[in-house]
Design an enzyme around this catalytic site. Structure first.
Site, short mmCIF file in Angstrom:
data_model
loop_
_atom_site.label_atom_id
_atom_site.label_comp_id
_atom_site.label_asym_id
_atom_site.label_seq_id
_atom_site.Cartn_x
_atom_site.Cartn_y
_atom_site.Cartn_z
N HIS A 1 5.82 2.05 8.96
CA HIS A 1 5.92 1.98 7.50
C HIS A 1 4.77 2.68 6.80
O HIS A 1 4.81 2.88 5.58
CB HIS A 1 5.98 0.51 7.06
CG HIS A 1 6.83 0.28 5.85
ND1 HIS A 1 7.17 1.29 4.96
CD2 HIS A 1 7.42 -0.84 5.35
CE1 HIS A 1 7.91 0.80 3.99
NE2 HIS A 1 8.08 -0.49 4.20
N ARG A 2 3.73 3.05 7.52
CA ARG A 2 2.66 3.85 6.91
C ARG A 2 3.18 5.22 6.53
O ARG A 2 2.69 5.84 5.58
CB ARG A 2 1.49 4.02 7.88
CG ARG A 2 0.77 2.75 8.30
CD ARG A 2 -0.32 3.07 9.31
NE ARG A 2 0.24 3.76 10.49
CZ ARG A 2 -0.50 4.34 11.43
NH1 ARG A 2 -1.82 4.34 11.32
NH2 ARG A 2 0.07 4.93 12.47
#
Length: 428
Positions: free
Chosen positions: A399-400
């Site tokens: 999700h970064r």
């Protein structure tokens, strides 16, 4: 004078490995290129051949022990080869010189502080560090100079726990290393006393590598998993139609090559899934190639051979390569080169009867596609309830790097292609 065979530099940035198995014993006659042993590192199990013809005199590094490049593994009676040097011997000579310097430094330290522990004197910026590549990388990510960390593993090897202890302001006690050296490698026998008998055994090299990789991935990348399913009625029919033709060519046609093609198309359409993050420089690495890792379950553990340039290969070629790599994985014949360079990975729990799951990203990749079993389910099609084969899909992403909406669009793209094999072949 005996010929000393040292652990060679096998490339791929590997500086050490665990001796998994010896195929020879003292007294055996060996020819040049005969396999002496298997060495396990972070990437694969590598067979080490003999560079000379001779007779085995002594095995110096037993099974289950970690050896460094340049360390003498075995001595051979090989007349004419006693003074021959091989790649990796330079490291051994450097090691001897450093050991001499260390002894000299320890003598000076003892003269000033005779009660100081020898283990503390060994840690310093000039000492030679024994550590697996994954541990070295972990130290860099944490901003730790690994040369300053006192290792508590076998032969003074620096472990991930030592890095954590260093960051916490302390270090593991040096006697633990000595105890590990003195302890037998064999499993402790089962106790028949008590209600809950237990046994203990040493983790294999592959299992340790898997454990470290999984922990590192989960600690580094915030995982999110999307779960969906695709109607693969047409795909099942397409495979059935060409399965016999593939068999005539000696190819076992599964659904996996279709999934590879669908994933490659999604990576092209949504290139953010084909990236990685350089955590040291905080840079995004955009990959302009499509190498797909295929997680393979083996008796030794989970291995991930890589299909190179999957975008350039047709379905039959992919099927053939997948089958060959899977067989090599089961036989323990994969080379380090066949397990490197993946830009995204597929893992299949469907072969074990599973459906949805939360696959762990093969860091530093940023996404992994999990496929489950194909199950007949009732669905609504054209206003009517019909039974259809549905393929379970699970997409985990970092999700970064990847937003949820982007990941879902990519998963929708994969679903669309798997639901229509003709469109899939047009995209490919």
């Amino acid at each position: 004078m005996a010929f000393e065979f040292k652990l060679p530099d096998i490339g791929e940035g590997i500086h050490e490995g665990e001796i998994v198995k010896w195929f020879v014993k003292p007294g055996d006659e060996v020819n040049e290129d005969d396999v002496l042993c298997e060495v396990q590192n972070d990437k694969a199990v590598v067979e080490i051949p003999s560079p000379v013809k001779g007779k085995v005199l002594e095995i110096l590094v037993p099974e289950g022990t970690v050896a460094t490049v340049g360390q003498t593994l075995i001595t051979l009676d090989a007349p004419g080869y006693e003074n021959m040097t091989f790649k990796g011997q330079e490291q051994e000579e450097a090691k001897k010189e450093e050991k001499t310097e260390t002894v000299s430094k320890e003598e000076k330290v003892d003269a000033v502080a005779p009660n100081a522990p020898a283990a503390e004197a060994e840690a310093g910026p000039n000492r030679r560090v024994i550590a697996m590549p994954s541990v070295r990388k972990y130290a860099r990510e944490k901003g730790v100079d690994i040369r300053l960390v006192q290792g508590t593993g076998k032969n003074g090897r620096v472990l991930k726990e030592d890095i954590d202890a260093f960051l916490a302001g302390g270090a593991k006690p040096a006697p633990a290393a000595a105890e590990e050296k003195a302890a037998p490698a064999a499993a402790k026998p089962a106790t028949t006393e008590g209600e809950f008998p237990e046994t203990r055994e040493k983790m294999s090299g592959i299992r340790r590598a898997i454990a470290k990789a999984m922990v590192h991935s989960k600690h580094t990348a915030p995982h999110v998993t999307l779960m969906d399913e695709a109607d693969v009625t047409k795909l099942v029919a397409h495979r059935k139609k060409f399965k016999a033709i593939a068999a005539e060519k000696g190819i076992k046609l599964t659904f996996l090559p279709y999934v590879v093609k669908a994933l490659v198309s999604a990576l092209r359409e949504y290139p953010v899934l084909n990236t990685s993050i350089d955590d040291e420089t905080e840079e995004i690495i955009q990959k302009h190639y499509y190498n797909i890792g295929i997680a393979a379950d083996t008796d030794r553990g989970l291995l991930v051979p890589v299909i190179k340039h999957a975008d350039r290969k047709p379905i039959f070629a992919l099927a053939q390569e997948i089958n060959e790599l899977a067989e090599k994985a089961r036989d323990g014949k994969l080379t380090p080169g066949e397990m490197k360079g993946a830009s995204c990975t597929i893992t299949n729990i469907g072969s074990a009867g599973g459906q949805w799951f939360t696959p762990v990203i093969n860091h530093p990749e940023v996404a992994i596609l999990g496929i489950g079993r194909i199950a007949e389910k009732p669905i609504v099609r054209d206003g009517e309830i019909v039974a259809a084969p549905m393929l379970a899909l699970s997409l985990s992403f970092d999700h970064r790097m990847i937003d949820g909406a982007t990941a879902q669009k990519a998963l929708n793209h994969i679903k669309r292609l798997l639901s229509d094999p003709e469109l899939l072949l047009m995209e490919a």
